[in-house]
Design an enzyme around this catalytic site. Sequence first.
Site, PDB file in Angstrom:
ATOM      1  N   TYR A 136       0.823  -1.209   0.000  1.00 16.31           N
ATOM      2  CA  TYR A 136       0.000   0.000   0.000  1.00 16.31           C
ATOM      3  C   TYR A 136       0.862   1.267   0.000  1.00 16.31           C
ATOM      4  CZ  TYR A 136      -4.739  -1.857   0.818  1.00 16.31           C
ATOM      5  OH  TYR A 136      -5.959  -2.452   0.696  1.00 16.31           O
ATOM      6  N   LYS A 195       2.996 -15.312   2.577  1.00 12.88           N
ATOM      7  CA  LYS A 195       3.231 -16.036   1.326  1.00 12.88           C
ATOM      8  C   LYS A 195       4.733 -16.295   1.272  1.00 12.88           C
ATOM      9  CE  LYS A 195       1.819 -17.661  -2.681  1.00 12.88           C
ATOM     10  NZ  LYS A 195       0.920 -18.851  -2.812  1.00 12.88           N
TER      11      LYS A 195
HETATM   12  C1  IPM Z   1     -10.428  -1.041   3.868  1.00 18.08           C
HETATM   13  C2  IPM Z   1     -10.628  -0.380   2.538  1.00 18.08           C
HETATM   14  C3  IPM Z   1      -9.427   0.514   2.243  1.00 18.08           C
HETATM   15  C4  IPM Z   1      -8.211  -0.381   2.165  1.00 18.08           C
HETATM   16  C5  IPM Z   1      -9.564   1.390   0.977  1.00 18.08           C
HETATM   17  C6  IPM Z   1     -10.813   2.243   1.009  1.00 18.08           C
HETATM   18  C7  IPM Z   1      -8.351   2.228   0.747  1.00 18.08           C
HETATM   19  O1  IPM Z   1     -10.838  -1.323   1.551  1.00 18.08           O
HETATM   20  O2  IPM Z   1     -10.287  -0.329   4.882  1.00 18.08           O
HETATM   21  O3  IPM Z   1     -10.420  -2.274   3.929  1.00 18.08           O
HETATM   22  O4  IPM Z   1      -7.922  -0.955   1.100  1.00 18.08           O
HETATM   23  O5  IPM Z   1      -7.516  -0.511   3.169  1.00 18.08           O
END
Ligand code: IPM
Length: 362
Positions: free
Chosen positions: A142, A190
């Site tokens: 992320y 993984k």
């Molecule tokens: C979650 C959501 C978020 C994520 C998005 C909205 C960025 O899906 O909190 O699970 O991917 O973490």
Amino acid sequence: MKKKILILEGDGIGPEVTRETMKVLRTVAASFGHEFQFSEALIGAAAIEAKGNPLPPETVTAAKQSDAILLGAVGLPKFDQDPSATVRPEQGLLKLRKEFDLFANIRPIKLFSPLLAASSLKWEVLEGADIVFFRELVGGIYFGEPRGRNATQDEAWDTMRYTKDAVRRIARMAFDAARRRRNMLCSVDKANVLECSRLWRETVNEVARNYPDVTLTHLYVDNAAMQLIKNPRQFDVVLTENMFGDILTDEAAQIAGSLGMLASASLGPRIGLFEPIHGSAPDIAGKDIANPIASILSGAMMLEFAFGLKAESDAIWRAVEHVLKECYRTQDIKDATTLEDKIVGTQDMGNLIASQLLRLSA
Ligand code: IPM
Ligand code: MN
């Protein structure tokens, strides 16, 4: 107790479900003698539209002046239809997580027994399932750099990165939680393919030495995805990195009957953020049909984790359970036996839970 709560309604059904949570929190304040002050700020598409920024600096300032944050949801289809859009609603939430180092995302998968028939899974598989996910929230793919695209726009890359420190701190929290539960922890990775996962597994094993009383198992994420719906009862605490946790908790929502039931807490060193797991569900926004329970239970988690108000938090969980036992359902959790007059909208569900709270505390 006097507390300042920042409300970030966000997009889609965010405003309407958050409103019901405020209703419930006000009821808690009145019946337990607390004072909750609510203020509001912008995030997500709403903030892009008003300020051109999914996380305006005013929102960060407001968060710094608060004791806890309640978030609705972020996201709007307009932005999904344009994959080249560089400013996106989700960035607001991701930046907020990063800004406040909200590394520990706690997602309890609690199956209320009246909802056994609401899931697409068989009740005999589900009965008794009770899982809590500890998802690392500020690392992994992320946030890893580099990320981007080449000049000719025909190649793109993201980077998964983890440090041992990042793994250690979330692992410790998960082990501590296991001690308060059934002493079982399953770490998901993984490691047969990814370097990051090998570091993850090695570090979790190191942390485990301080928790000889907790039974640690490791599962590859693909197998974990299968085991979750094959036999959810085998799990107690599940520990995952950021993206695996995102995916597995949506899957696990079917154990609780609906995504509309799942709450979460994102904790860091300074402040906690409390939000439903579900998204902004723009297709049902503004229709008074969204299930507010995930948000209301996120409010309950706020009371417990941010303010240490365990009795008040338990009262909300019990009120929700009671309303479900009385067979009231929003659309997403109805089943074949649900009577037409028991199907209620967002506001009615909030009202039912608030009045049950009043009855419980009387
Ligand atoms: C979650 C959501 C978020 C994520 C998005 C909205 C960025 O899906 O909190 O699970 O991917 O973490
Ligand atoms: Mn998600």
